[in-house]
Design a protein around this motif. Structure first.
Motif, PDB file in Angstrom:
ATOM      1  N   GLN A  82       0.836  -1.201   0.000  1.00 24.33           N
ATOM      2  CA  GLN A  82       0.000   0.000   0.000  1.00 24.33           C
ATOM      3  C   GLN A  82       0.873   1.254   0.000  1.00 24.33           C
ATOM      4  O   GLN A  82       0.600   2.215  -0.712  1.00 24.33           O
ATOM      5  CB  GLN A  82      -0.918  -0.007   1.220  1.00 24.33           C
ATOM      6  N   LEU A  83       1.947   1.227   0.767  1.00 24.39           N
ATOM      7  CA  LEU A  83       2.865   2.360   0.812  1.00 24.39           C
ATOM      8  C   LEU A  83       3.499   2.604  -0.557  1.00 24.39           C
ATOM      9  O   LEU A  83       3.585   3.740  -1.026  1.00 24.39           O
ATOM     10  CB  LEU A  83       3.948   2.119   1.863  1.00 24.39           C
ATOM     11  N   ILE A  84       3.920   1.534  -1.211  1.00 26.67           N
ATOM     12  CA  ILE A  84       4.521   1.653  -2.546  1.00 26.67           C
ATOM     13  C   ILE A  84       3.535   2.287  -3.517  1.00 26.67           C
ATOM     14  O   ILE A  84       3.898   3.165  -4.310  1.00 26.67           O
ATOM     15  CB  ILE A  84       5.000   0.282  -3.049  1.00 26.67           C
ATOM     16  N   GLN A  85       2.289   1.858  -3.464  1.00 24.29           N
ATOM     17  CA  GLN A  85       1.271   2.431  -4.350  1.00 24.29           C
ATOM     18  C   GLN A  85       1.122   3.931  -4.115  1.00 24.29           C
ATOM     19  O   GLN A  85       0.996   4.708  -5.062  1.00 24.29           O
ATOM     20  CB  GLN A  85      -0.081   1.723  -4.164  1.00 24.29           C
ATOM     21  N   ARG A  86       1.141   4.342  -2.863  1.00 22.50           N
ATOM     22  CA  ARG A  86       0.987   5.760  -2.551  1.00 22.50           C
ATOM     23  C   ARG A  86       2.212   6.562  -2.968  1.00 22.50           C
ATOM     24  O   ARG A  86       2.101   7.702  -3.394  1.00 22.50           O
ATOM     25  CB  ARG A  86       0.711   5.944  -1.070  1.00 22.50           C
ATOM     26  N   LEU A  87       3.399   5.961  -2.872  1.00 24.76           N
ATOM     27  CA  LEU A  87       4.630   6.666  -3.226  1.00 24.76           C
ATOM     28  C   LEU A  87       4.775   6.885  -4.725  1.00 24.76           C
ATOM     29  O   LEU A  87       5.462   7.813  -5.152  1.00 24.76           O
ATOM     30  CB  LEU A  87       5.849   5.895  -2.707  1.00 24.76           C
ATOM     31  N   LYS A  88       4.108   6.062  -5.528  1.00 25.87           N
ATOM     32  CA  LYS A  88       4.210   6.190  -6.984  1.00 25.87           C
ATOM     33  C   LYS A  88       3.840   7.583  -7.456  1.00 25.87           C
ATOM     34  O   LYS A  88       4.362   8.059  -8.463  1.00 25.87           O
ATOM     35  CB  LYS A  88       3.274   5.187  -7.674  1.00 25.87           C
ATOM     36  N   TRP A  89       2.951   8.241  -6.759  1.00 24.03           N
ATOM     37  CA  TRP A  89       2.425   9.519  -7.210  1.00 24.03           C
ATOM     38  C   TRP A  89       3.031  10.692  -6.461  1.00 24.03           C
ATOM     39  O   TRP A  89       2.603  11.827  -6.635  1.00 24.03           O
ATOM     40  CB  TRP A  89       0.899   9.521  -7.083  1.00 24.03           C
ATOM     41  N   SER A  90       4.046  10.455  -5.659  1.00 26.27           N
ATOM     42  CA  SER A  90       4.683  11.534  -4.898  1.00 26.27           C
ATOM     43  C   SER A  90       5.645  12.324  -5.772  1.00 26.27           C
ATOM     44  O   SER A  90       6.271  11.774  -6.680  1.00 26.27           O
ATOM     45  CB  SER A  90       5.444  10.953  -3.703  1.00 26.27           C
ATOM     46  N   SER A  91       5.776  13.593  -5.466  1.00 29.41           N
ATOM     47  CA  SER A  91       6.732  14.441  -6.189  1.00 29.41           C
ATOM     48  C   SER A  91       8.154  14.086  -5.750  1.00 29.41           C
ATOM     49  O   SER A  91       8.365  13.457  -4.703  1.00 29.41           O
ATOM     50  CB  SER A  91       6.461  15.910  -5.886  1.00 29.41           C
ATOM     51  N   ASP A  92       9.133  14.519  -6.536  1.00 33.18           N
ATOM     52  CA  ASP A  92      10.532  14.280  -6.171  1.00 33.18           C
ATOM     53  C   ASP A  92      10.868  14.936  -4.838  1.00 33.18           C
ATOM     54  O   ASP A  92      11.609  14.371  -4.029  1.00 33.18           O
ATOM     55  CB  ASP A  92      11.470  14.789  -7.267  1.00 33.18           C
ATOM     56  N   ASP A  93      10.336  16.120  -4.598  1.00 35.40           N
ATOM     57  CA  ASP A  93      10.576  16.799  -3.320  1.00 35.40           C
ATOM     58  C   ASP A  93       9.993  16.004  -2.159  1.00 35.40           C
ATOM     59  O   ASP A  93      10.635  15.854  -1.117  1.00 35.40           O
ATOM     60  CB  ASP A  93       9.973  18.210  -3.329  1.00 35.40           C
ATOM     61  N   ASP A  94       8.784  15.502  -2.337  1.00 33.61           N
ATOM     62  CA  ASP A  94       8.160  14.692  -1.288  1.00 33.61           C
ATOM     63  C   ASP A  94       8.952  13.405  -1.050  1.00 33.61           C
ATOM     64  O   ASP A  94       9.157  12.993   0.092  1.00 33.61           O
ATOM     65  CB  ASP A  94       6.714  14.344  -1.641  1.00 33.61           C
ATOM     66  N   LEU A  95       9.406  12.773  -2.125  1.00 32.84           N
ATOM     67  CA  LEU A  95      10.182  11.542  -1.980  1.00 32.84           C
ATOM     68  C   LEU A  95      11.503  11.803  -1.256  1.00 32.84           C
ATOM     69  O   LEU A  95      11.936  10.978  -0.437  1.00 32.84           O
ATOM     70  CB  LEU A  95      10.431  10.892  -3.342  1.00 32.84           C
ATOM     71  N   ALA A  96      12.138  12.927  -1.521  1.00 33.15           N
ATOM     72  CA  ALA A  96      13.388  13.268  -0.828  1.00 33.15           C
ATOM     73  C   ALA A  96      13.129  13.432   0.668  1.00 33.15           C
ATOM     74  O   ALA A  96      13.912  12.956   1.500  1.00 33.15           O
ATOM     75  CB  ALA A  96      13.989  14.545  -1.416  1.00 33.15           C
ATOM     76  N   TRP A  97      12.016  14.089   1.013  1.00 35.35           N
ATOM     77  CA  TRP A  97      11.662  14.261   2.418  1.00 35.35           C
ATOM     78  C   TRP A  97      11.369  12.911   3.068  1.00 35.35           C
ATOM     79  O   TRP A  97      11.803  12.638   4.176  1.00 35.35           O
ATOM     80  CB  TRP A  97      10.445  15.193   2.504  1.00 35.35           C
ATOM     81  N   ILE A  98      10.643  12.057   2.371  1.00 37.33           N
ATOM     82  CA  ILE A  98      10.308  10.724   2.888  1.00 37.33           C
ATOM     83  C   ILE A  98      11.575   9.899   3.098  1.00 37.33           C
ATOM     84  O   ILE A  98      11.706   9.180   4.093  1.00 37.33           O
ATOM     85  CB  ILE A  98       9.304  10.019   1.951  1.00 37.33           C
ATOM     86  N   MET A  99      12.536   9.994   2.171  1.00 30.82           N
ATOM     87  CA  MET A  99      13.797   9.250   2.320  1.00 30.82           C
ATOM     88  C   MET A  99      14.546   9.704   3.578  1.00 30.82           C
ATOM     89  O   MET A  99      15.105   8.885   4.301  1.00 30.82           O
ATOM     90  CB  MET A  99      14.670   9.429   1.080  1.00 30.82           C
ATOM     91  N   LYS A 100      14.541  11.003   3.851  1.00 37.90           N
ATOM     92  CA  LYS A 100      15.188  11.507   5.066  1.00 37.90           C
ATOM     93  C   LYS A 100      14.489  10.954   6.303  1.00 37.90           C
ATOM     94  O   LYS A 100      15.136  10.581   7.279  1.00 37.90           O
ATOM     95  CB  LYS A 100      15.185  13.031   5.085  1.00 37.90           C
ATOM     96  N   LEU A 101      13.180  10.911   6.246  1.00 37.23           N
ATOM     97  CA  LEU A 101      12.421  10.361   7.367  1.00 37.23           C
ATOM     98  C   LEU A 101      12.748   8.884   7.570  1.00 37.23           C
ATOM     99  O   LEU A 101      12.962   8.432   8.697  1.00 37.23           O
ATOM    100  CB  LEU A 101      10.920  10.551   7.127  1.00 37.23           C
ATOM    101  N   LEU A 102      12.827   8.130   6.481  1.00 36.25           N
ATOM    102  CA  LEU A 102      13.170   6.708   6.583  1.00 36.25           C
ATOM    103  C   LEU A 102      14.581   6.505   7.125  1.00 36.25           C
ATOM    104  O   LEU A 102      14.828   5.562   7.887  1.00 36.25           O
ATOM    105  CB  LEU A 102      13.007   6.015   5.229  1.00 36.25           C
ATOM    106  N   ASP A 103      15.514   7.382   6.752  1.00 35.79           N
ATOM    107  CA  ASP A 103      16.867   7.306   7.303  1.00 35.79           C
ATOM    108  C   ASP A 103      16.831   7.450   8.817  1.00 35.79           C
ATOM    109  O   ASP A 103      17.533   6.727   9.543  1.00 35.79           O
ATOM    110  CB  ASP A 103      17.767   8.396   6.703  1.00 35.79           C
ATOM    111  N   LEU A 104      16.013   8.377   9.314  1.00 36.94           N
ATOM    112  CA  LEU A 104      15.880   8.560  10.763  1.00 36.94           C
ATOM    113  C   LEU A 104      15.286   7.318  11.421  1.00 36.94           C
ATOM    114  O   LEU A 104      15.725   6.902  12.492  1.00 36.94           O
ATOM    115  CB  LEU A 104      15.018   9.779  11.070  1.00 36.94           C
TER     116      LEU A 104
END
Length: 111
Positions: A82-104
């Motif tokens: 479900q998360l992957i499906q939602r991420l498909k439509w995220s902007s590059d800026d949103d994905l960069a923010w999400i990656m930082k969150l996942l790193d934390l």
């Protein structure tokens, strides 16, 4: 071969850190020396199939993930799908923010 060795090295280190292991703890879990784990993470050594299997077990992953393999759909939980499906439509800026969150999240202490 160097690309594969580098991918394996990166996978081992990333998974070890995300699981909260030190190199010494991982070495003890897999019955290998601290020096060997360090060399594997630097890409200075190539793990045997036995070592890959031991690493996968200790790091709670599939051996193919250590070799840079993709996660098979049947290995992904419904929540992750479900998360992957939602991420498909995220902007590059949103994905960069999400990656930082996942790193934390990966760096938080193991509970």
């Amino acid at each position: 071969m160097d690309d594969l060795r580098a991918a394996v090295a990166e996978s081992i280190k990333r998974l070890r850190v995300s699981r909260g292991f030190t190199q010494a703890q991982l070495a003890e879990c897999i019955g290998r020396s601290l020096d060997m784990v360090s060399r594997l993470e630097r890409g200075d050594a190539t793990p045997s199939l036995e070592t890959i299997a031991l690493l996968a077990q200790a790091l709670e992953t599939h051996p193919s993930h250590l070799l840079g393999g993709a996660v098979m759909p049947d290995e992904i939980s419904p929540a992750a799908q479900q998360l992957i499906q939602r991420l498909k439509w995220s902007s590059d800026d949103d994905l960069a923010w999400i990656m930082k969150l996942l790193d934390l999240v990966e760096r938080r202490p193991a509970t």
